[in-house]
Enzyme design. Structure first.
Site, PDB file in Angstrom:
ATOM      1  N   CYS A 104      40.707  38.880  56.361  1.00  0.00           N
ATOM      2  CA  CYS A 104      40.362  40.208  55.845  1.00  0.00           C
ATOM      3  C   CYS A 104      41.043  41.314  56.630  1.00  0.00           C
ATOM      4  O   CYS A 104      41.641  42.220  56.073  1.00  0.00           O
ATOM      5  CB  CYS A 104      38.841  40.387  55.859  1.00  0.00           C
ATOM      6  N   CYS A 159      41.969  41.963  52.820  1.00  0.00           N
ATOM      7  CA  CYS A 159      41.370  43.104  52.139  1.00  0.00           C
ATOM      8  C   CYS A 159      41.624  44.442  52.826  1.00  0.00           C
ATOM      9  O   CYS A 159      41.795  45.458  52.146  1.00  0.00           O
ATOM     10  CB  CYS A 159      39.872  42.870  51.951  1.00  0.00           C
ATOM     11  N   LYS A 219      45.458  45.469  52.441  1.00  0.00           N
ATOM     12  CA  LYS A 219      45.708  45.602  51.004  1.00  0.00           C
ATOM     13  C   LYS A 219      45.065  46.873  50.462  1.00  0.00           C
ATOM     14  O   LYS A 219      45.674  47.595  49.660  1.00  0.00           O
ATOM     15  CB  LYS A 219      45.176  44.369  50.282  1.00  0.00           C
ATOM     16  N   ALA A 251      42.378  25.061  67.903  1.00  0.00           N
ATOM     17  CA  ALA A 251      41.394  24.097  68.404  1.00  0.00           C
ATOM     18  C   ALA A 251      41.120  23.077  67.321  1.00  0.00           C
ATOM     19  O   ALA A 251      41.055  23.419  66.133  1.00  0.00           O
ATOM     20  CB  ALA A 251      40.107  24.808  68.802  1.00  0.00           C
ATOM     21  N   TYR A 291      42.472  38.128  41.469  1.00  0.00           N
ATOM     22  CA  TYR A 291      42.333  39.468  42.046  1.00  0.00           C
ATOM     23  C   TYR A 291      43.506  39.823  42.956  1.00  0.00           C
ATOM     24  O   TYR A 291      43.957  40.980  42.970  1.00  0.00           O
ATOM     25  CB  TYR A 291      40.999  39.593  42.785  1.00  0.00           C
ATOM     26  N   ILE A 292      44.046  38.858  43.713  1.00  0.00           N
ATOM     27  CA  ILE A 292      45.175  39.164  44.595  1.00  0.00           C
ATOM     28  C   ILE A 292      46.387  39.556  43.765  1.00  0.00           C
ATOM     29  O   ILE A 292      47.070  40.545  44.049  1.00  0.00           O
ATOM     30  CB  ILE A 292      45.487  37.964  45.503  1.00  0.00           C
ATOM     31  N   GLU A 331      45.840  43.030  42.067  1.00  0.00           N
ATOM     32  CA  GLU A 331      45.867  44.150  43.016  1.00  0.00           C
ATOM     33  C   GLU A 331      47.291  44.473  43.451  1.00  0.00           C
ATOM     34  O   GLU A 331      47.697  45.641  43.476  1.00  0.00           O
ATOM     35  CB  GLU A 331      44.975  43.832  44.212  1.00  0.00           C
ATOM     36  N   ARG A 341      49.776  30.607  34.247  1.00  0.00           N
ATOM     37  CA  ARG A 341      49.729  29.331  33.537  1.00  0.00           C
ATOM     38  C   ARG A 341      48.821  29.385  32.308  1.00  0.00           C
ATOM     39  O   ARG A 341      48.913  28.544  31.424  1.00  0.00           O
ATOM     40  CB  ARG A 341      49.269  28.219  34.465  1.00  0.00           C
ATOM     41  N   ARG A 400      39.552  35.537  35.508  1.00  0.00           N
ATOM     42  CA  ARG A 400      38.708  34.687  34.670  1.00  0.00           C
ATOM     43  C   ARG A 400      37.205  34.843  34.908  1.00  0.00           C
ATOM     44  O   ARG A 400      36.411  34.643  33.995  1.00  0.00           O
ATOM     45  CB  ARG A 400      39.088  33.215  34.875  1.00  0.00           C
ATOM     46  N   THR A 427      34.426  38.369  52.053  1.00  0.00           N
ATOM     47  CA  THR A 427      34.171  38.685  53.463  1.00  0.00           C
ATOM     48  C   THR A 427      32.703  38.975  53.753  1.00  0.00           C
ATOM     49  O   THR A 427      32.144  38.439  54.722  1.00  0.00           O
ATOM     50  CB  THR A 427      35.056  39.873  53.897  1.00  0.00           C
ATOM     51  N   HIS A 441      25.094  65.006  37.062  1.00  0.00           N
ATOM     52  CA  HIS A 441      26.138  65.546  36.197  1.00  0.00           C
ATOM     53  C   HIS A 441      26.915  66.647  36.905  1.00  0.00           C
ATOM     54  O   HIS A 441      26.340  67.453  37.629  1.00  0.00           O
ATOM     55  CB  HIS A 441      25.491  66.111  34.926  1.00  0.00           C
ATOM     56  N   GLU A 450      26.883  58.829  36.042  1.00  0.00           N
ATOM     57  CA  GLU A 450      25.776  59.162  35.153  1.00  0.00           C
ATOM     58  C   GLU A 450      25.778  58.317  33.885  1.00  0.00           C
ATOM     59  O   GLU A 450      24.736  58.165  33.227  1.00  0.00           O
ATOM     60  CB  GLU A 450      25.788  60.651  34.800  1.00  0.00           C
TER      61      GLU A 450
END
Length: 448
Positions: free
Chosen positions: A43, A48, A51, A115, A178-179, A182, A199, A205, A312, A437, A442
């Protein structure tokens, strides 16, 4: 002498790992964390945060065009990719420093190396040092998927896109999640010619069909091209450094950058989980119970590596709940219903709860309320793009099952509205709320 070197050893210093480390330490545990890349994880370093900063930067293209109708004369406009890129990377470094300071201020030891798990209570660092721990937490996140096709080595993923030496004139993006959406919006706004290849014929989706259709309509009007049912089969590098990207059986597309954004898979390869008797799931994920425990009682896992919900804030909640459960004497888990999400496309969309289709399948008798409107800002700027808000309601109880929005500032508006869905409020509760308003928000309380 202590039986173990540490009470908790965390593998991965992303959002979930850092939160778990900090909270466990606050409960009195002796904690260490290992990170093979940079502290902050996906992130902060390559996801995120940078981006969203690119999204902010790209918005100025539209704002500056609209400025004339608001009385502003802006002369000599030009865009410098290097300035935006380097400023974003500097802020990433700043946040990385803040994450590191969080670990230091909570007396969490950190090792900037890989590790691997050697057993139920043992890890080995890349330098060969072995460390024992009463508990081990895996929080290594996910990694971009790179499909196999001829010339895939010439493509980049979202990991590399933040470091481009110059703004590409032509961008081909494979994927429609989404990637992909964006970055399509970012490069399109900054003046690149963008082609999205996928594809299937669906974008985003998991989101409500109405929002997906509206986003497709708007982005096509903005100049983004789509090639459906034709994933890339070949990418060829040309003598001038550009590429020819072939989608399916169609003619090759000329590109300066080919970005692969076909999803992310749990980053579990080579972790040594088999040394603790842990078998991976079908997607390479680590199976866990409701409290993030694996098949080994001393090893837990949180975040994208478990492939529950790759967000995240979810990883952070899971890490916090783990630390409270194991070290804080407060056994609790993470609740996954009514998790809000957003796509910072242009325009952005946001949602919480069930889509219309999901609600019909689950409840049968539902009501759908919608507001299809042209935001005031777009009217004044002479832009014809329309926003769309939807409320999905259980017809028997009047309870709101889902809220779906596309339009300027949709994610900012949805965060507060998500509280209402989580609390189980009804359409009557929304109707009884006085509108603010003039605002786009609203519309949520004016649907009849």
């Amino acid at each position: 002498m202590a039986e173990y070197d540490y009470d908790l050893f965390v593998i991965g210093a992303g959002s979930g790992g850092v939160r778990a480390s900090r909270v466990a330490a606050s409960h009195g545990a002796k904690v260490a964390v290992a990170e093979e890349h940079r502290i902050g994880g996906t992130c902060v370093i390559r996801g995120c945060v940078p981006k969203k900063l690119l999204v902010y930067g790209s918005h100025f293209a539209e704002e500056l065009q609209d400025a004339a109708n608001y009385g502003w004369t802006v002369e000599g406009m030009k865009f410098d990719w290097n300035v935006l890129r380097d400023t974003v990377l500097r802020d990433v470094a700043r946040i990385e420093g803040a994450y590191t300071q969080t670990l230091d201020s909570n007396n969490v030891d950190h090792f900037l190396e890989r590790a691997t798990i050697m057993g139920p209570h043992a890890v080995r660092l890349a330098n060969g040092r072995e460390i024992s721990a009463k508990y081990i937490l895996v929080a290594t996140g996910a990694w971009p998927v790179m499909p196999e096709f001829e010339g895939s080595e010439h493509c980049i993923t979202s990991n590399e896109v933040f470091h481009l030496p110059e703004l590409p004139k032509r961008v081909v993006i494979q994927g429609a999640g989404y990637i992909a959406m964006e970055f399509a919006g970012i490069f399109n706004a900054l003046g690149s010619h963008v082609t999205v290849v996928n594809r299937s014929e669906a974008i985003l989706r998991s989101y409500d069909q109405s929002l997906r259709d509206r986003l497709l309509q708007i982005t096509m009007a903005r100049g983004i091209e789509y090639k459906f049912h034709c994933p890339l089969t070949k990418v060829e590098k040309q003598a001038d450094g550009s590429f020819l990207a072939t989608p399916g059986k169609l003619e090759p597309l000329k590109a300066d950058v080919v970005l692969i954004a076909t999803g992310r898979s749990p980053k579990t390869a080579g972790l040594g989980l088999e040394n603790a008797g842990i078998e991976l799931g079908p997607k390479g994920e680590i199976p866990v119970d409701d409290y993030s425990k694996t098949a080994c009682d001393s090893i837990y896992a949180v975040g994208d590596v478990t492939d529950r919900i790759q967000l995240t804030p979810v990883a952070i909640r899971e890490g916090h709940a783990f630390a409270d459960t194991v070290f804080g004497g407060n056994k609790r888990n993470t609740v996954y219903d009514c998790v809000p999400s957003a796509v910072f496309s242009q325009p952005p969309l946001a949602a919480v709860g069930l889509t219309e289709g999901q609600a019909r399948n689950k409840y049968g008798n539902i009501k759908v309320f919608s507001s299809d409107f042209r935001p005031m800002k777009n009217v004044f700027a002479e832009r014809h793009e329309r926003g769309l808000y939807k409320l999905v309601v259980d017809a028997n109880t009047d309870k709101i099952l889902g809220i779906h929005m596309i339009g300027p500032e949709a994610p900012e508006i949805l965060q507060a509205a998500a509280i209402a869905v989580r609390a189980g409020l009804t359409k009557a509760d929304f109707d009884a709320t006085v509108a603010l308003h003039p605002s786009m928000a609203e519309e949520l309380v004016l649907m009849r």
